[in-house]
Design an enzyme around this catalytic site. Structure first.
Site, short mmCIF file in Angstrom:
data_model
loop_
_atom_site.label_atom_id
_atom_site.label_comp_id
_atom_site.label_asym_id
_atom_site.label_seq_id
_atom_site.Cartn_x
_atom_site.Cartn_y
_atom_site.Cartn_z
N MET A 244 0.84 -1.20 0.00
CA MET A 244 0.00 0.00 0.00
C MET A 244 0.88 1.25 0.00
SD MET A 244 -3.38 0.09 -0.04
CE MET A 244 -4.02 1.37 1.07
N PHE B 283 -10.18 2.38 2.50
CA PHE B 283 -10.08 3.59 1.67
C PHE B 283 -10.94 3.53 0.41
CE2 PHE B 283 -5.81 4.51 3.69
CZ PHE B 283 -6.12 5.79 4.11
N HIS C 272 -14.18 -13.70 -1.17
CA HIS C 272 -12.80 -13.27 -1.01
C HIS C 272 -11.86 -14.38 -1.49
CE1 HIS C 272 -14.36 -10.03 1.56
NE2 HIS C 272 -13.24 -9.42 1.25
N HIS C 273 -10.64 -14.00 -1.74
CA HIS C 273 -9.58 -14.94 -2.11
C HIS C 273 -9.43 -15.99 -1.01
CE1 HIS C 273 -7.05 -12.96 0.88
NE2 HIS C 273 -7.73 -11.86 0.49
N THR D 261 -16.24 -6.21 6.68
CA THR D 261 -17.11 -5.33 5.90
C THR D 261 -18.54 -5.87 5.86
OG1 THR D 261 -15.26 -4.60 4.54
CG2 THR D 261 -17.45 -4.28 3.63
N LYS E 125 -7.88 -15.60 2.81
CA LYS E 125 -8.56 -14.91 3.91
C LYS E 125 -8.98 -15.93 4.97
CE LYS E 125 -12.19 -11.54 4.87
NZ LYS E 125 -11.29 -10.64 5.63
#
Lengths: 248, 248, 248, 248
Positions: free
Chosen positions: D14, D107, D134-135, D145, D138
């Site tokens: 990031m 973000f 999700h991949h 979320t 995880k």
């Protein structure tokens, strides 16, 4: 000469649609409608139908099939939920009489094709999950179609194990290494997604039924195909020629 | 003994990934990396590679393939956009030398399987439309994959004709009776939906690539398969055994 | 005391459903059904209805609304395709009589909410495309809802220009910088996706109607809300309280 | 004069992207990169940065924020998983110094907008389910979320109860009346569908992240917005002007 067809359970929602569809097909002739108060054996005898489509209940299927076969007619059993015993009884009876028959738990061509595609893909993608969406009145979950689909997948390996759930049930109902997720949503009739993943890519087969009209092409196909059988098959896939032979 | 492989174009994005994937596969050995400034003929001779994977440019494919074949090695040509002439030149050269080769415009197993499924379904659903989504930098539309997919569909008939558009282009680009709709959206890498409809039901095959990793399983498969060929085939579908034989 | 309601066009498909929905709502009373052969003015006088719901044709809307207003009743006009002139005539008549009224081209709460969400998102995502799917009988494309949705989006800029098409129509019908793609597929009733893209992410609002039942909650809401208006509003969004607070 | 920005954790994935994005924005200037071996207090003093973006770890967030605030700089804390205690400590420190600050667990503008849309729709659709993809790496499910989204939905009532499961887990993880279904699929990075249903219609908000680029617009926005705050807010939604106007 048109194929002559008798519809058993003609006043039900499927029965009414079936009568309309047969009426609209120039290669077929609707020669009788049978309902609760009618005598099936007599109707079969009078109508001399080539094919009888049973759209009543799983519990009646074996009894109806026997009457149909004994009358020299061919049964198309269009109810789901038959016991293995009923299926075998019908198949034995057809065998003895060298008579064609077909038992179809789901007349949707789309459902059959979706399962065949999922089976093909499962030979190359090792991870699969199923999402099935049904209307809110559906009592049981997962759906029978989802369970049958999971059983058709090959080479699928278990993935992220369910013990990482912080709320129980998040990773779905795992059946033969395939997690099944059941949504019950008003506004969706019957939908199923089979999701396959590889690093970098995913492939989804999505089947969506919004109206019982979806079942008519498969029903008409079954009526035609049963004339060329001399045993009783289970499932629409057995009468789709290209699913039995090379697709290219 | 592991399969020895040479990667041509090893510094490009696909080339780097290919080298990593080959390194990570215990049944393979990366015996050379060739780039712009290297002498391909000499690298082939020195490495004595079983297979050479070309990830450079369509324009170089025929020349590279000839050098590869003449060096006693087998070409896996992994570029798209070859002219028919180039394809034929490579195939002729393989034929003369009784040498295996394969030209793969798209290494994604998902893309090949999606097309095979679409072809199967098109035998039973008479109406189909394609939606393809790509990142915004893609210049041309429709995509080559969408056009190739439309050409594989069979029995599809034209539906609502385009003359009913109040704004031009609404009904998409019609190719062989199949409307193709091209979206160019930042945030989507490469996605294609093939939508089939029947009265009452629809069936959609959706393929989604988010990363070049998607191409590695097909690339490794091609390297292995080319050893058993004695001619040059075009397209990954030719080396997936179950796509040539009955799927059930 | 229950709200008394008159349904105009009660024998049509929407009319029949509306009568059932009103009957099933304990806060409402169906006080009359009006169809082709009935005298609307007289029915209004006899029934003394609080609200009259018009489900006939756009062409009759202005005439019906005038009779409704003059009878001291409040119009809920539930037809689409009214000319601007008709809309203004109805609004002027309501204004003069300080009477509530509402014109609703689409009673679906989902459609209104989908558009409001799309409007909100368009303030932050600069690229959007619309895909609308309808049954094959729909004559025109793009749909009115798709055009209205495109007009509600803000800050959207044109993206990959249509001149890169190798087959005309691939990039859809561009309206106010928003490409619209119209699919006409048997087996899908009415569906609309609004796809927004950013580098690295996409956001899609997908609305799917499979049955006219979808229109009943909005219809009942309009009947209730019109009692508290003293002018005639256009569109269901004006009577959803949370959508009136400035979402921008 | 451009906004001067310091990036803490500049060598992470990031961090590298953030430095590139700041460099590419003409209204901003990257005045420093801080990593493990650097002295943050000294870097803050030397750079005199307006804003410091922390992309390291939740555990370090409170300590880093204190140093940032004490140096007269404004913190943008871009890590997820902060304890309530850490959040409060940072907010208290900002309050005491009348200094702007922002803590951003996600973000992605798309994620924030998806949640706001879901909240809006939940006021009119009483049934909702969440599917999150999700991949495979995880570990936990459901995702943070998904849980936060379920908590934002209002008026949602429980639907088909989970006791009708023939295989445990089919109906997902129920949180505040919202069933959450977690798929772990290689080839999907991070996707979430919120599905709402009404009789006859459904409405789905689908958010799909395929690349960390998705987080850059929100990061730049946070850097700009923090200059106009004099307290510390939690969540990107607080700095999107149109989301602050009462959407309910």
């Amino acid at each position: 000469m048109p194929l002559s067809i008798l519809v058993i359970g003609s006043r039900g929602r499927m029965g009414q649609l079936a009568c309309q569809a047969i009426d609209a097909d120039p290669s077929m002739q609707l020669v009788g409608r049978v309902d609760k108060d009618d005598d099936l054996a007599q109707c079969l005898k009078q109508s001399q139908a080539d094919v009888a489509v049973d759209l009543t209940h799983a519990k009646l299927a074996a009894t109806h099939a026997e009457l149909i076969i004994d009358a020299g007619c061919r049964p198309v059993i269009g109810t789901s939920g038959l016991t293995e015993q009923s299926v075998r009884a019908i198949q034995d009876h057809c065998m003895q009489q060298h008579r064609g028959g077909i038992i179809v738990p789901n007349f949707s061509l789309g459902a059959v094709l979706a399962m065949q595609c999922a089976k093909l893909i499962s030979q190359h993608f090792q991870h699969a999950e199923i999402i099935e969406y049904h209307h809110a009145e559906k009592q049981d979950s997962p759906s029978g179609t989802a369970i049958k689909t999971a059983e058709m997948l090959q080479n699928v390996v278990e993935y992220a194990p369910p013990h990482s759930e912080t709320i129980n049930g998040a990773r779905g109902a795992v059946h033969q290494n395939v997690p099944i997720h059941s949504l019950r949503v008003p506004g969706i009739a019957a939908k199923q997604d089979v999701v396959f993943g590889h690093p970098g890519e995913s492939l989804t087969i999505s089947h969506n039924v919004i109206d019982r009209q979806a079942y008519m092409p498969g029903l008409l196909l079954a009526c035609r195909a049963v004339m060329n059988l001399n045993e009783c098959v289970y499932g629409l896939e057995h009468i789709l020629p290209d699913l039995q032979a090379p697709s290219n």
